[in-house]
Motif scaffolding. Structure first.
Motif, PDB file in Angstrom:
ATOM      1  N   SER A 103      88.192  19.007 105.103  1.00  0.00           N
ATOM      2  CA  SER A 103      88.139  20.364 104.594  1.00  0.00           C
ATOM      3  C   SER A 103      86.714  20.752 104.234  1.00  0.00           C
ATOM      4  O   SER A 103      86.021  19.996 103.554  1.00  0.00           O
ATOM      5  CB  SER A 103      89.026  20.507 103.350  1.00  0.00           C
ATOM      6  N   SER A 117      96.758  28.043 100.673  1.00  0.00           N
ATOM      7  CA  SER A 117      96.535  26.650 100.289  1.00  0.00           C
ATOM      8  C   SER A 117      96.820  26.406  98.818  1.00  0.00           C
ATOM      9  O   SER A 117      97.279  25.316  98.445  1.00  0.00           O
ATOM     10  CB  SER A 117      95.097  26.238 100.610  1.00  0.00           C
ATOM     11  N   ARG A 118      96.566  27.370  97.967  1.00  0.00           N
ATOM     12  CA  ARG A 118      96.770  27.165  96.533  1.00  0.00           C
ATOM     13  C   ARG A 118      98.250  27.124  96.153  1.00  0.00           C
ATOM     14  O   ARG A 118      98.586  26.675  95.064  1.00  0.00           O
ATOM     15  CB  ARG A 118      96.086  28.279  95.739  1.00  0.00           C
ATOM     16  N   PRO A 122      98.310  20.209  99.231  1.00  0.00           N
ATOM     17  CA  PRO A 122      97.310  20.080 100.287  1.00  0.00           C
ATOM     18  C   PRO A 122      97.676  18.985 101.276  1.00  0.00           C
ATOM     19  O   PRO A 122      97.999  17.866 100.901  1.00  0.00           O
ATOM     20  CB  PRO A 122      96.034  19.721  99.530  1.00  0.00           C
ATOM     21  N   ASN A 388      91.614  26.967 109.651  1.00  0.00           N
ATOM     22  CA  ASN A 388      92.849  26.191 109.743  1.00  0.00           C
ATOM     23  C   ASN A 388      93.611  26.444 111.034  1.00  0.00           C
ATOM     24  O   ASN A 388      94.832  26.286 111.094  1.00  0.00           O
ATOM     25  CB  ASN A 388      93.761  26.493 108.538  1.00  0.00           C
ATOM     26  N   THR A 730     101.133  22.238  92.050  1.00  0.00           N
ATOM     27  CA  THR A 730     100.442  23.502  92.299  1.00  0.00           C
ATOM     28  C   THR A 730     100.983  24.567  91.363  1.00  0.00           C
ATOM     29  O   THR A 730     102.167  24.577  91.028  1.00  0.00           O
ATOM     30  CB  THR A 730     100.652  23.936  93.756  1.00  0.00           C
TER      31      THR A 730
END
Length: 731
Positions: A103, A117-118, A122, A388, A730
């Protein structure tokens, strides 16, 4: 004395010249040919550089070289003309921990990728293709490692081909399907190096001519037979840096068992290979006790141990020494001319299935007409990789007599283009509120040529949720977009008075958003649109404190999202600016929020600052849409959302110290930290007697892990409570 006749003088002169040349030829013919073998061992392979230093100091000319894994990397660099000193500089400049995490910094992410992504773990996604769901082929794809190889052997001047190097080189890999040994003796040098270092499970295999290639150590970790085939040397110098087998008390976890199995296979082929050494061959095994295959940061110490081991056999090496002038002449034939990078005349992009080649060409067009600089090219490639969309993004220079063409070679993900994503969230206040949620989503990408996406999913747990959203770029450069979304969520809301929960409401909210926006590239985006909300609150337990019932309202929403933080959850440096403005004509109020954050580090100490403001520029915030304060690192001495009202002013200063690093391939670290916080809530609906500014303190330990951020902390406030927090997952 009468001079010799003219003819006789010439005859004598040419006789002397012939004698000298003949003796030189005889001396060269008498020099024993030498084959160098550099074994695999991960970071332990830095010892090879120390061995090369001693060989260079003693003018030992090498006729052919063979290597595996890290030995393949050093072999390839040596055959490409890099001196040991240049290799040490490259090792010093390399960030090995970052290199094993593909990344790019979060500051280089596409804003949409950062947003998605958040919300999910991951690297946890499953790719969905016509053949079903598949997991990631490796922890890392090797994107950064490949770019490092390119830079090391100066691919910006043209990709070195193995068959055209200054000395014969053989680089060993393993065919993952057949289990056979694959030896690169021609073709792309950087590709061979990348294949030879593809540790199974850690790095994705390299595809080559229909085969999947991984680390050559599985079949031939010290490839002595390859130098015998290559140049039939009189003397073989074999350097073995392999990892020893683990002891019984060191084997316990699944990973340690798998690692021991690989080491057993490797040691078996090493034993077989070493048995072929002859009496006049030279065997070097550096003492690398205490240095593991992942200790890349200890490269200087490792290289020195290699040097010590070579010095121990220096008398044998000196028997191979040549004339210094002859050695320098040989080395000049190995090392190519290293002038400045060429001027790029045009950009070429390989054929792509989904992504627009013209968009790729346009983003690299800035390199046309100027000298190619590897650092700037790598940065642009990593920004593209951060979208991505690709397994890898690479480049090559296609030089011709009249033009230099920069060829960009993205490889679109076969792992997809649809994905199953997941996430977890555990937030517990010991003795108080606990929240646990599991999140899953189906993410379809490339619905059309502009890259439309559809993301839909559910969350089950204390905060059940359903959501579906569509993201549609409006141009090929993805600068403009529309983003309609629908969601339903149920949240428990606690009402506190004097630090006691006096009531709990259940709030159901249906929400529909229709937003349009502009992307500013990696820094972020701005959105504008209409939001329609339907909220229904019902008292679950306790004394009524706010009105129950259903409220439907809508309004205009503007949202600014700018960010240049280097990590998703636990940054070390950077900044972010997030703001929103909501105006509801039917309810005659507006709500504005501004969240400013900055982080900076001095070595392993990190400083964070935050300012947060929320309020109502028009009217007053209603109880169904208040500003909130309370929770871990958000006035940590109060329960989550304990204080809410018409306005919030909040500031915090945090300091953290890094106390540990996660294993290679996993981004993140472990930290201890302290937070000082100060806040004020005006027009309160809860904690109505809590007047003025409040202070809070938190101490904690945690880190960013494959499960997202993980914290355990303690929060205290003089007018609040003493709370112990646990957070995993998350947000």
């Amino acid at each position: 004395m009468k001079p010799a006749p003219f003819g006789l003088r010439h005859l004598l002169f040419f006789g002397v010249v012939a004698f000298v040349l003949a003796n030189g030829v005889v001396e060269a013919a008498n020099r024993p040919t030498v084959g160098l073998v550099l074994g695999g061992g991960g970071a332990r392979g830095a010892a090879h550089i120390g061995v090369l230093e001693v060989l260079r100091e003693n003018h030992v000319q090498i006729d052919c070289v063979a290597g595996t894994s890290m030995g393949g990397l050093v072999s390839g660099a040596f055959a490409a003309g890099l001196t040991p000193a240049e290799m040490m500089v490259a090792m010093k400049q390399a960030n090995w921990r970052d290199m094993f995490n593909d990344s790019p910094p979060v500051s280089e992410f596409d804003p949409r990728v950062r947003q998605v992504s958040r919300r999910f773990l991951p690297g946890s996604e499953l790719g969905v293709t016509k053949n079903g769901a598949t997991a990631l082929p490796g922890v890392v794809s090797g994107q950064k490692i490949k770019l490092f190889f390119n830079k090391l052997i100066r691919s910006e001047n043209g990709e070195p081909q193995i068959e055209k190097l200054g000395m014969p080189a053989s680089i060993v890999a393993t065919d993952l399907v057949s289990g056979n040994k694959v030896v690169f003796k021609q073709g792309s040098l950087s590709k061979a190096m990348r294949a030879s270092m593809s540790v199974p499970g850690l790095m994705s295999p390299v595809e080559d001519a229909g085969t999947l290639l991984v680390d050559g150590g599985l079949v031939d970790n010290v490839p002595i037979d390859e130098v015998r085939k290559s140049c039939n040397p009189d003397v073989v110098i074999a350097v073995n840096v392999g990892s020893p087998l683990s002891k019984a008390n060191e084997i316990g976890s699944l990973l340690s068992v798998a690692g021991q199995m690989v080491n057993i296979l490797t040691e078996q082929n090493v034993t077989k290979s070493l048995a072929t050494l002859r009496p006049n061959d030279i065997y070097i095994k550096p003492d690398l006790d205490g240095i593991t295959a992942g200790d890349f940061e200890r490269y200087a110490e490792t290289a020195e141990r290699g040097r010590v081991a070579a010095q121990a056999v220096v008398e044998q090496l000196r028997r191979l020494s040549g004339d210094p002038a002859q050695y320098d002449k040989w080395w000049s034939s190995v090392a190519p001319d290293r002038g400045p990078g060429p001027t790029i005349d045009s950009i070429e992009v390989v054929e792509l299935k989904r992504y627009d080649r013209e968009v790729v060409a346009a983003r690299f067009s800035k390199f046309e007409g100027s000298k190619l600089k590897a650092d700037k090219l790598d940065s642009e490639i990593m920004r593209m990789y951060g979208e991505n969309e690709f397994d890898t993004v690479d480049y090559s220079l296609l030089p011709s007599r009249e033009r230099n063409i920069l060829r960009i070679a993205p490889v679109e993900k076969e792992f997809g283009p649809d994905y199953i994503r997941s996430g977890i969230n555990l937030e517990s206040v010991l003795g108080g509120q606990s929240v646990f949620n599991i999140r899953g989503a189906y993410h379809k990408t490339w619905l059309n040529s502009f890259g439309g996406e559809w993301l839909t999913g559910v969350q089950i747990g204390n905060n059940p949720k359903f959501f579906t959203e569509f993201y549609q770029p409006l141009d090929r450069h993805r600068r403009f977009f529309i983003e309609p979304a629908i969601s339903f969520q149920r949240d428990p809301i606690g009402i506190y008075q004097n630090n006691n929960k006096i009531a709990e409401y259940r709030v159901n909210e249906f929400r529909a958003d229709l937003m349009a926006g502009v992307n500013f590239g990696p820094p972020g985006s701005i959105r504008l649109g209409w939001v329609e909300r339907d909220r229904k609150a019902s008292l679950e337990t306790g004394t009524p404190a706010i009105s129950s019932g259903e409220k439907r309202f809508g309004g205009w929403m503007a949202r600014l999202d700018l960010e240049q933080l280097d990590r998703l959850f636990m940054p070390t440096h950077g900044w972010s600016v997030k703001g929103s403005y909501f105006d509801s004509p039917s309810e005659n109020y507006s709500k504005a929020e501004l969240d400013l954050r900055a982080s900076e580090n001095i070595r392993d100490v990190i400083f964070h600052g935050r300012l947060y403001f929320a309020g109502s520029p028009k009217g007053n915030l209603p109880a169904f849409d208040p500003a909130r304060l309370g929770g871990f690192l958000n006035m940590s001495g109060f329960s989550p959302n304990q204080i809410f009202g018409d306005s919030v002013n909040f500031g915090s200063v945090r300091v953290e110290k890094i106390v540990g690093e996660l294993p290679l391939g996993l981004r993140g670290d472990m930290r201890i930290g302290m937070s000082l916080e100060r806040g004020k809530v005006g027009g309160r609906f809860s904690e109505t007697e809590l007047n003025g500014w409040q202070n809070s303190l938190a101490v904690y330990a945690g880190g960013e892990t494959p499960l997202g951020p993980v914290y355990a902390g303690y929060g205290y406030s003089p007018n609040g409570m003493s709370l112990v927090y646990v957070f995993i997952g998350t947000p």
